[in-house]
Design an enzyme around this catalytic site. Structure first.
Site, short mmCIF file in Angstrom:
data_model
loop_
_atom_site.label_atom_id
_atom_site.label_comp_id
_atom_site.label_asym_id
_atom_site.label_seq_id
_atom_site.Cartn_x
_atom_site.Cartn_y
_atom_site.Cartn_z
N LYS A 85 0.85 -1.19 0.00
CA LYS A 85 0.00 0.00 0.00
C LYS A 85 0.89 1.25 0.00
O LYS A 85 1.77 1.40 0.85
CB LYS A 85 -0.92 -0.01 1.23
CG LYS A 85 -1.94 -1.15 1.18
CD LYS A 85 -2.74 -1.23 2.45
CE LYS A 85 -3.62 -0.04 2.65
NZ LYS A 85 -4.42 -0.16 3.91
C1 E4P Z 1 -7.41 1.21 3.91
O1 E4P Z 1 -6.61 1.35 2.98
C2 E4P Z 1 -7.34 2.10 5.06
O2 E4P Z 1 -6.10 1.89 5.68
C3 E4P Z 1 -8.41 1.91 6.09
O3 E4P Z 1 -9.54 1.28 5.58
C4 E4P Z 1 -8.76 3.20 6.79
O4 E4P Z 1 -9.85 3.00 7.63
P1 E4P Z 1 -10.25 4.03 8.80
O5 E4P Z 1 -10.69 5.29 8.15
O6 E4P Z 1 -11.35 3.36 9.53
O7 E4P Z 1 -9.03 4.22 9.64
#
Ligand code: E4P
Length: 220
Positions: A85
């Site tokens: 990521k």
């Molecule tokens: C995914 O790429 C993100 O890291 C994640 O879903 C963020 O979620 P949050 O907004 O609940 O922290």
């Protein structure tokens, strides 16, 4: 479709993998930090929990291209097939392009607009993760962003797919699937809310009560 859990809780992944048709697990630095276990200890456990067919996602911490590329290589060497990521910044887009040339699979993350997500896809990210609830929390329309991004990828970057992320309710997740998203990642509480609703439990209790009243036992 691909259903992921957005967590580093190994015990919960093992438990829910027996119930849900899981495609794998997504993490980010905050999720790893919440578990308090060092990343190089927890990733092998998550890798093991999702089985050989599951996909593991881990996020870089560096903000500069060289650092991102180096961390992505380290993840990829340790866990072949991992999806790395990368936040979709100027540096991140450059890193995604470099990693594509090395056949390291990436996901463009921290996506707050459809245009930003399209750029990640055009740079070569296999997945793009729009932050639905975080956009809603800012007063925006997370679902509309996902709908637009989904349409843009279909038209202009069909090799990439939306992996919708950042949810607080099952309704948000369902709306993304209705918009045509092929992949979605759910935090544990949202994944559990889908099944653990009081109405389901009381419906089952009523079946039992009716049976007991008629037959005096709970045997078929
Ligand atoms: C995914 O790429 C993100 O890291 C994640 O879903 C963020 O979620 P949050 O907004 O609940 O922290």
């Amino acid at each position: 479709m691909e259903l992921y859990l957005d967590t580093a809780n190994v015990a919960e992944v093992e438990r829910l993998a027996r119930v849900y048709p899981l495609a794998g697990v997504t993490t980010n630095p905050s999720i790893i930090a919440a578990g308090k276990m060092p990343i190089w200890d927890v990733l092998p456990r998550l890798r093991n929990a999702i089985g050989p067919d599951g996909t593991l996602f881990a996020q870089v911490l560096s903000r500069d291209v060289e650092g991102m590329v180096s961390e992505a290589r380290r993840f990829n060497n340790a866990f072949p097939g991992i999806v790395v990521k990368i936040p979709v910044t100027t540096e991140g887009l450059s890193a995604i392009k470099r990693l594509k040339k090395e056949d390291i699979v990436t996901l463009g993350t921290a996506v707050y607009s459809a245009a930003q997500g399209l750029l990640a896809a055009l740079a070569g990210a296999k997945y793009v993760a729009p932050y639905v609830n975080r956009v809603d929390a800012q007063g925006g329309d997370g679902i509309r962003m996902v709908q637009e991004l989904q349409t843009l990828l279909k038209l202009h970057a069909p090799q990439s797919k939306v992996l919708a992320a950042s949810f607080k309710t099952p309704r948000q997740a369902l709306d993304c699937l209705l918009a045509g998203c092929e992949a979605i990642t759910l935090p544990l509480d949202v994944a559990q809310q889908i099944l653990n609703t009081p109405a389901v439990e009381s419906a089952i209790e009523k079946f039992e009560q009716d049976w007991k009243t008629a037959f005096g036992n709970l045997n078929l």
